[in-house]
Design a protein around this motif. Sequence first.
Motif, PDB file in Angstrom:
ATOM      1  N   ALA B 249     -15.585 -36.023 -29.252  1.00 41.04           N
ATOM      2  CA  ALA B 249     -15.500 -37.347 -28.636  1.00 41.04           C
ATOM      3  C   ALA B 249     -14.082 -37.631 -28.164  1.00 41.04           C
ATOM      4  CB  ALA B 249     -15.964 -38.418 -29.624  1.00 41.04           C
ATOM      5  N   LEU B 250     -13.104 -37.197 -28.980  1.00 39.20           N
ATOM      6  CA  LEU B 250     -11.704 -37.422 -28.594  1.00 39.20           C
ATOM      7  C   LEU B 250     -11.382 -36.642 -27.321  1.00 39.20           C
ATOM      8  CD1 LEU B 250      -8.992 -38.708 -29.245  1.00 39.20           C
ATOM      9  CD2 LEU B 250      -8.446 -36.731 -30.661  1.00 39.20           C
ATOM     10  N   LEU B 251     -11.876 -35.417 -27.253  1.00 36.89           N
ATOM     11  CA  LEU B 251     -11.676 -34.598 -26.058  1.00 36.89           C
ATOM     12  C   LEU B 251     -12.267 -35.295 -24.822  1.00 36.89           C
ATOM     13  CD1 LEU B 251     -10.707 -31.834 -25.014  1.00 36.89           C
ATOM     14  CD2 LEU B 251     -12.998 -30.958 -25.480  1.00 36.89           C
ATOM     15  N   LEU B 252     -13.507 -35.784 -24.971  1.00 35.11           N
ATOM     16  CA  LEU B 252     -14.169 -36.482 -23.864  1.00 35.11           C
ATOM     17  C   LEU B 252     -13.380 -37.731 -23.462  1.00 35.11           C
ATOM     18  CD1 LEU B 252     -16.558 -36.922 -21.959  1.00 35.11           C
ATOM     19  CD2 LEU B 252     -17.823 -37.928 -23.851  1.00 35.11           C
ATOM     20  N   SER B 253     -12.930 -38.485 -24.459  1.00 32.60           N
ATOM     21  CA  SER B 253     -12.175 -39.708 -24.174  1.00 32.60           C
ATOM     22  C   SER B 253     -10.887 -39.402 -23.433  1.00 32.60           C
ATOM     23  CB  SER B 253     -11.842 -40.441 -25.473  1.00 32.60           C
ATOM     24  OG  SER B 253     -13.003 -40.633 -26.223  1.00 32.60           O
TER      25      SER B 253
END
Lengths: 280, 271
Positions: B249-253
């Motif tokens: 999720a952090l990567l996507l964000s």
Amino acid sequence: MFRYTKRTLLLEIVVVLAALALLMPFWILVTTSLKPGEEILTSAAIAPPKSPTLENFQTLLSPSSTASGQILNGLLSSLIITAGSIAGLVGLGSITAYVLIRSTSRWSRRAFYLFLVAIVLPTQLGVLPLYVGAQQVGLVGSRIGMILIYWGVLLPLAVFLYAGFFRELPRDYEESAMLDGASPFQVFTKVVFPLMGPATGTVAILAGLIVWNDFFTPLIFLNGSDAQTLPVVMYNFVGSLVSQWNLIFAVVLISMVPILIFYVFAQKKFIQGFSGGIKS
Amino acid sequence: MGLLIATVYLTTLSGAFFAFTDWSGVGSFNFIGLDNFRNIFQRTELLSSLANTLIFAFGFLVISNVLGLAFALALNRNLKTRYLLRTLLFMPVVLAPISVSYVWGFIFAFDGPLNQLLGSLGLTSLQHQWLAEPLLARGSILTVMIWQNIGFVMVVYLAGLATVPIEIEEAAALDGATRWQRLRLVVLPTIRPAVGIATTLTLIQGLRVFDQVMALTGGGPAGATETLATQVYKQTFAFGKFGFGAALALLLSLLILAFSVLQQLATRERA
């Protein structure tokens, strides 16, 4: 200068044909949901039903079928959660934006930026801890929990939209109401809020659409519970119907009808809401 | 205010924090530094969902903006049916992506309308298992995403086109500028803000694609349509790898943030 010529007519024909092709899925959706199961296998998909029947809808909605409880419950959940979210976002959003715009103190400006940044902050990252937090306080699988989550997540958008309108609002009305002895709260509820009709419409439409159509959040927070919204009910339901497209389409159509009716009546507002919400 | 801070900021921050742990969602956890990220970049199926996310986002960005702008230009002024067509083309925008995906699931089915059409045109060699072949499955999902958003992009561009002064266009036409020259030299520079908004929103939406994948392919065939958003959901809630899901999720964000900033810089008005 730009007159209606033969070339314009040609363009018009091309665009109308393109639009008809784009709208084909709607035709397929409606006709398929009106065909009995055997006809789906034997007739062409775009052929109109030989004898339109409401059998599929009856199969789904008749009180004796197990599906009817799920679908009606999903419809009810979607309605409650959407209405609750809109009410809170209109109430909280308008007051917050009003205070932030009218107050001249330094903190209010900073708080406004805090809201602005929150709009662009991606939600995926927050959803996981939100889930754990909601679980600890018993809000997973509950309609109230969903409403509270949507309030938090969509409040920045509501504040942003309202703020755009409050900036344009002349202070004269508020000042004369104040002179007549109204308290700040009365000024807001009796004078300012009623003038905010267009803003309230925009917030209600945008937030309502996001909540009604959302699949990701209720899948995480409501899957398997009694409070599942229609998109989640539909997702589980379609998984259990292998290629019974007439029944699948009946469910899909049931879930689309409320929003489509609303759109037909309010399409001008919808389009304005979107372009207005984007411009400010 | 407190609600905002609790639901948006605190959760985002703690989400970012858990990305560096091996938490399973319950009980205790260890701080494991960058291990989750190393893991992501070593597993081909996760790298390919990263690639898919980018393919979907850019395909969606380019095609839906070109088509949306084309419809906006066509329906801007002259056509008699313009108001009706605007209303009709906007209709898909208000529907739930998941419902729309099921309608298209039927269209792409092996005995569905698309193959029936190809068959009746005698093009049986073009018939395919649209959702079962990796390349076609990606194209199919992209088609659904674009179909639903043409109306939205069109409305953004129509709002922009309303700001183009007709006198300037007429003057350019009188000076002998062709249609294409008028578009490139007069219209596009004027609607730059609309271009910025439409491209940013479609890019973000494309990076977050989830519903269409879940409804049409569930990520298959063999992971060919898996995206970061579907992986976040699966790793976290199906496999219970909370920390790992948070890392995804952090990567996507970060992707979303980076691209939005780039986008803003690229389409900002040049002073």
